[in-house]
Structure formats: C-alpha cells, structure tokens
Design a protein around this motif. Structure first.
Motif, PDB file in Angstrom:
ATOM      1  N   LYS A 174      46.208  -1.171  82.262  1.00  0.00           N
ATOM      2  CA  LYS A 174      46.526  -0.553  80.960  1.00  0.00           C
ATOM      3  C   LYS A 174      45.283  -0.509  80.058  1.00  0.00           C
ATOM      4  CE  LYS A 174      49.850  -0.957  77.162  1.00  0.00           C
ATOM      5  NZ  LYS A 174      49.220  -1.319  75.920  1.00  0.00           N
ATOM      6  N   VAL A 189      59.036   5.344  84.072  1.00  0.00           N
ATOM      7  CA  VAL A 189      59.479   4.139  84.788  1.00  0.00           C
ATOM      8  C   VAL A 189      60.816   3.683  84.199  1.00  0.00           C
ATOM      9  CG1 VAL A 189      58.972   1.675  85.145  1.00  0.00           C
ATOM     10  CG2 VAL A 189      57.152   3.380  85.450  1.00  0.00           C
ATOM     11  N   GLU A 190      60.879   3.617  82.871  1.00  0.00           N
ATOM     12  CA  GLU A 190      62.105   3.124  82.225  1.00  0.00           C
ATOM     13  C   GLU A 190      63.287   4.056  82.450  1.00  0.00           C
ATOM     14  OE1 GLU A 190      60.659   2.458  78.271  1.00  0.00           O
ATOM     15  OE2 GLU A 190      59.789   0.503  78.818  1.00  0.00           O
ATOM     16  N   THR A 206      54.001   9.594  87.847  1.00  0.00           N
ATOM     17  CA  THR A 206      54.934   9.968  86.777  1.00  0.00           C
ATOM     18  C   THR A 206      55.781  11.159  87.231  1.00  0.00           C
ATOM     19  OG1 THR A 206      53.326   9.239  85.123  1.00  0.00           O
ATOM     20  CG2 THR A 206      55.100  10.666  84.337  1.00  0.00           C
ATOM     21  N   VAL A 262      49.362   0.207  88.232  1.00  0.00           N
ATOM     22  CA  VAL A 262      48.999   0.924  86.996  1.00  0.00           C
ATOM     23  C   VAL A 262      49.064  -0.028  85.800  1.00  0.00           C
ATOM     24  CG1 VAL A 262      49.605   2.819  85.436  1.00  0.00           C
ATOM     25  CG2 VAL A 262      49.759   3.153  87.911  1.00  0.00           C
ATOM     26  N   LYS A 263      50.145  -0.794  85.723  1.00  0.00           N
ATOM     27  CA  LYS A 263      50.311  -1.690  84.563  1.00  0.00           C
ATOM     28  C   LYS A 263      49.122  -2.656  84.431  1.00  0.00           C
ATOM     29  CE  LYS A 263      55.313  -1.820  83.847  1.00  0.00           C
ATOM     30  NZ  LYS A 263      56.543  -2.595  84.071  1.00  0.00           N
ATOM     31  N   MET A 281      48.249   8.189  88.148  1.00  0.00           N
ATOM     32  CA  MET A 281      49.339   7.897  87.219  1.00  0.00           C
ATOM     33  C   MET A 281      50.168   9.170  86.962  1.00  0.00           C
ATOM     34  SD  MET A 281      48.442   5.779  83.802  1.00  0.00           S
ATOM     35  CE  MET A 281      47.647   7.028  82.821  1.00  0.00           C
ATOM     36  N   ILE A 290      55.107   4.898  81.445  1.00  0.00           N
ATOM     37  CA  ILE A 290      56.071   3.806  81.195  1.00  0.00           C
ATOM     38  C   ILE A 290      57.466   4.391  80.883  1.00  0.00           C
ATOM     39  CG2 ILE A 290      56.658   1.881  79.607  1.00  0.00           C
ATOM     40  CD1 ILE A 290      54.443   1.198  81.667  1.00  0.00           C
ATOM     41  N   VAL A 296      53.698   0.811  90.568  1.00  0.00           N
ATOM     42  CA  VAL A 296      53.901   0.652  89.117  1.00  0.00           C
ATOM     43  C   VAL A 296      53.092  -0.546  88.620  1.00  0.00           C
ATOM     44  CG1 VAL A 296      55.630   0.067  87.351  1.00  0.00           C
ATOM     45  CG2 VAL A 296      56.154   1.799  89.084  1.00  0.00           C
ATOM     46  N   GLU A 297      53.123  -1.651  89.367  1.00  0.00           N
ATOM     47  CA  GLU A 297      52.348  -2.838  88.967  1.00  0.00           C
ATOM     48  C   GLU A 297      50.851  -2.538  88.970  1.00  0.00           C
ATOM     49  OE1 GLU A 297      53.513  -5.483  87.471  1.00  0.00           O
ATOM     50  OE2 GLU A 297      55.386  -4.374  87.715  1.00  0.00           O
ATOM     51  N   TYR A 320      49.550   6.908  79.810  1.00  0.00           N
ATOM     52  CA  TYR A 320      50.125   5.609  80.199  1.00  0.00           C
ATOM     53  C   TYR A 320      51.522   5.454  79.580  1.00  0.00           C
ATOM     54  CZ  TYR A 320      50.770   0.636  80.952  1.00  0.00           C
ATOM     55  OH  TYR A 320      51.292  -0.576  81.352  1.00  0.00           O
ATOM     56  N   ASN A 321      51.637   5.789  78.288  1.00  0.00           N
ATOM     57  CA  ASN A 321      52.952   5.671  77.621  1.00  0.00           C
ATOM     58  C   ASN A 321      53.997   6.561  78.298  1.00  0.00           C
ATOM     59  OD1 ASN A 321      51.960   3.838  75.803  1.00  0.00           O
ATOM     60  ND2 ASN A 321      51.443   5.395  74.268  1.00  0.00           N
TER      61      ASN A 321
END
Ligand code: ADP
Ligand code: GN1
Ligand code: MG
Length: 361
Positions: free
Chosen positions: A189, A167-168, A313, A185-186, A309, A164, A182-183, A160-161
C-alpha cells in the motif's frame, strides 16, 4: 451496426473492399479497412472505459494538429509520424453509430512493425527515444485544453482504494480464490502513495504525458527500424514522466507476454532496462529533474504493481474493463504482473545503478 455501413459515413478514398479485426489492444475494437485506393484503421472507442468518448476525440484532434505542425517544421511526414483522423461525411472527426457507439477512422500507417514482445535491446532503445521525443514535443502544449479522459488514471493511491472496494464488494464471488494476491497488494500500500504525494507537494513536476506507453503503442519504421509514430493517444493528459517510463518497461523489459502463465518464464531483463534508460535519458537529459531520475527504477515496479492491481480489480468486478479471451485471463495477467513486481524488488539496486550510469544522482 455493420462495419461497411460505418465506413460509408467517413470520407474515404476509393471503395471499401475488405475489413477485418486488427491488432492486440485491450481497450478499443480495431479494424483494418482496405479500399481500392488506401488502407485505414477504424476504431470503436470503448464506451465503458471512456465515459465521454467525444472528449477523447477532441484531445486527439488538438494533440495531433499540434504535432503535425512540429513534424512539418522539422521536414518530416505528418501522415506517418503522427495519427491523422479522417473526417466523417457530417464534417466531424467521428461518427455515432445507430447503436450509440463512437467510431473514428485513421490513416493506416503502413510498412511499420508493432512489437508485442521485444526481441532485442536495440528495439527498446529506439522505442525509448521515440517516447521521450513525444514527451518533448508535447511539453509546450497547453495542458489546460485537455480533457481528463479517465479520471485519476495513474493515481495509484486511488487505484488502491478502488481495489479495496472491489475486494470488499466481491461482486462475482471470486475473492476466496485470490487471497494470496490480495495480500500481495495490501503489503505494498505504501508504494501506491509515494508518487501521488510527491506530485501533490510539487516535488515532482506535472507534464503532458502519454500515459499508455506499452511498446505496442509505438509503430517502428519497417525499413529503418527507428521509432516512427507514437499511437493510442486516448490518455494523453497531465501526468508524471515516471508513468511513461515505468509503463514502457513494465511491458518492454518483461521476458514474457503479459499473460504468460508459466511464471518461471516471467522476469525483468536488466539489459532491456538499460537500453530503455539509455535512450530515454539521452533524449531527456536537458529537462528531466533529479526528483524524477531518483524514482525511475521505482517507477518500473510501481507501474507494474498498478497494472497488476487493475487486472485483479477487474477480475473481482467480473471483467468489465479489459478485453479478455478466456474466463481467468485477468487473473493470469495479474499473477504475471505480481511475479514481475517481486522480481523488480530483488533487482531494484541493480536497476538504480543502471540509471546512475546514464544520469548520476
Ligand atoms: P487499444 O487502445 O485497444 O490498444 P490502439 O489504438 O493501440 O488500441 O490500436 C490497437 C493496435 O492497432 C495497435 O497496437 C497497432 O497495432 C494498430 N494500429 C492502431 N492505429 C494504427 C494506425 N494508424 N496505423 C497502423 N496501425 C495502427
Ligand atoms: C490497456 O489500450 P492498450 O491495450 O494499449 C490500458 C493500459 C494498460 C494496458 C495493459 C486506456 O492499454 O492502461 O496498461 O492495457 N489502457 C487503458 O496491457 O486503460
Ligand atoms: Mg494500444
């Protein structure tokens, strides 16, 4: 480097007459090599995925030698029931090509069937038995001898990290097109933290697991239809039984291929979950713990979420990990997996009831 030159560096029986790409794996490059005497599987181990491919060979050499002894003791045929690495002419079990890639050669296990889509529940019942038997066979293997070939492979919190971070970074400018995914998956969490934290607290036992139990990583005997050989041993490492259970059903219980884009065709088949749970629990009833049984149905959702995920990614990173056959392939795979996750969320109670039929908890 030319395949024929690679082949020359292994101790093969007969003269090479042909070689061709083979199979549908997403990671390694696989070739069927035919000589005047025998058939072999040649693989270029993916050097992006496996940072230290020599360690992969060391693990496989140890695990297959261990399994070989057990198979012989049971009166089985080790050349069909586990992988056999062919020695290289330099005395090792692999070669490094002039361009720095690691290649290995296996005996080709002939007269088998490898399923990409499961046609009936009996196949999955038999696959479950074979994966469970594999887990039982390696249960007394000394895990301290194993290298961690991919760090944190099924650590879903870590996955998960990394998601993220991708994504960033939005490395290749694809983020805007995947906002909904993306939403999705978020919003999940918390799911990614559950099994990891129970393993850390000792509530769930650590075992030696296969970690890549896609049903095309099993060869079924063409004549008897029984699960014959568990292959793709690149990620045999300490892990949770839930990883092997969940990942098999992620793939085997889906109604459609992993990259089917018509999402109306993509859902979990409860009869497949039942067949797999039955076969798996029949084999594992002596050694499975209550804490594991309670999470079997959840593991199907978790491993599907993890895989989706990972595909997303990789899409955001620019497709460096999984082999793709067209530009949006990883995105299509991710959407497919997320459809399965949503479907599993609706079927969770039914799936738990199925598990309870074979192991009350
Ligand atoms: P990947 O890691 O890319 O998935 P695999 O090791 O799973 O690579 O091999 C890809 C495919 O090649 C398998 O799904 C199977 O069809 C075939 N295969 C691999 N090893 C053998 C073998 N020893 N005998 C017969 N077929 C094999
Ligand atoms: C890869 O190697 P293969 O194709 O059997 C991947 C699995 C994924 C799967 C998704 C080492 O499996 O973890 O679940 O693709 N293997 C590795 O199809 O990353
Ligand atoms: Mg494979």
């Amino acid at each position: 480097m030319e395949i024929s030159k690679i082949c020359e560096r292994f101790s093969l029986e007969g003269e090479v007459v042909s070689y061709a790409p083979y199979g549908e794996g997403h990671i390694n490059s696989t070739f069927l090599v035919e000589t005047t005497e025998k058939k072999y599987i040649l693989q270029k181990v993916n050097g992006v995925v496996f940072k230290n491919p020599v360690e992969v060979i060391e693990n496989i050499d140890l695990v297959t030698a261990f399994l070989r002894e057990k198979i012989i003791a049971e009166g089985g045929n080790p050349e069909r029931e586990t992988l056999t690495l062919i020695p290289a002419k330099n005395g090792g079990k692999y070669i490094i090509s002039d361009d720095g890639e690691l290649y290995r050669m296996y005996i080709f296990i002939d007269e088998t069937k490898c399923y990409q889509l499961i046609e009936n529940s009996d196949i999955l019942y038999k696959a479950a038995k074979a994966f469970a038997k594999f887990m039982k066979n390696v249960a007394d293997f000394d895990a301290s001898q194993l290298h961690e070939t991919i760090a944190n492979f099924h650590n879903t919190a870590d996955r998960y990290n990394n998601f993220i971070k991708a994504v960033e970074a939005d490395k290749v400018g694809r983020l805007a097109s995947v906002a909904a995914e993306v939403e999705f998956v978020k919003a999940r969490k918390a799911d990614t933290e559950l099994v990891v934290s129970k393993l850390q607290s000792g509530e769930l036992p650590l075992r030696v697991t296969h970690n890549d139990t896609k049903v095309n990583n099993i060869l079924m005997d063409a004549k008897s239809g029984e699960g014959l050989c568990v292959i793709d041993l690149d990620t045999v490492m300490p892990g949770s039984l839930l990883y092997d259970f969940g990942d098999s059903l992620r793939f085997g219980a889906s109604s459609a291929a992993e990259d089917e884009t018509d999402l109306d065709k993509v859902y979990f088949r409860l009869e497949m979950i039942e067949a797999f749970a039955k076969g798996f629990l029949e084999e594992m009833s002596e050694c499975i713990t209550k804490s594991e049984v309670e999470l079997l149905a959840f593991s199907v959702k978790l491993l599907t979420l993890e895989c989706g995920m990972r595909f997303l990614t990789d899409y955001l990173d620019g497709d460096n990990y999984f082999k793709i056959h067209y530009p949006n392939h990883n995105l299509d795979r991710a959407r497919n997996q997320f459809k399965l996750v949503s479907d599993m969320e609706m079927k969770m109670e039914q799936a738990n009831d199925i598990v309870r039929k074979y192991y009350p908890f």
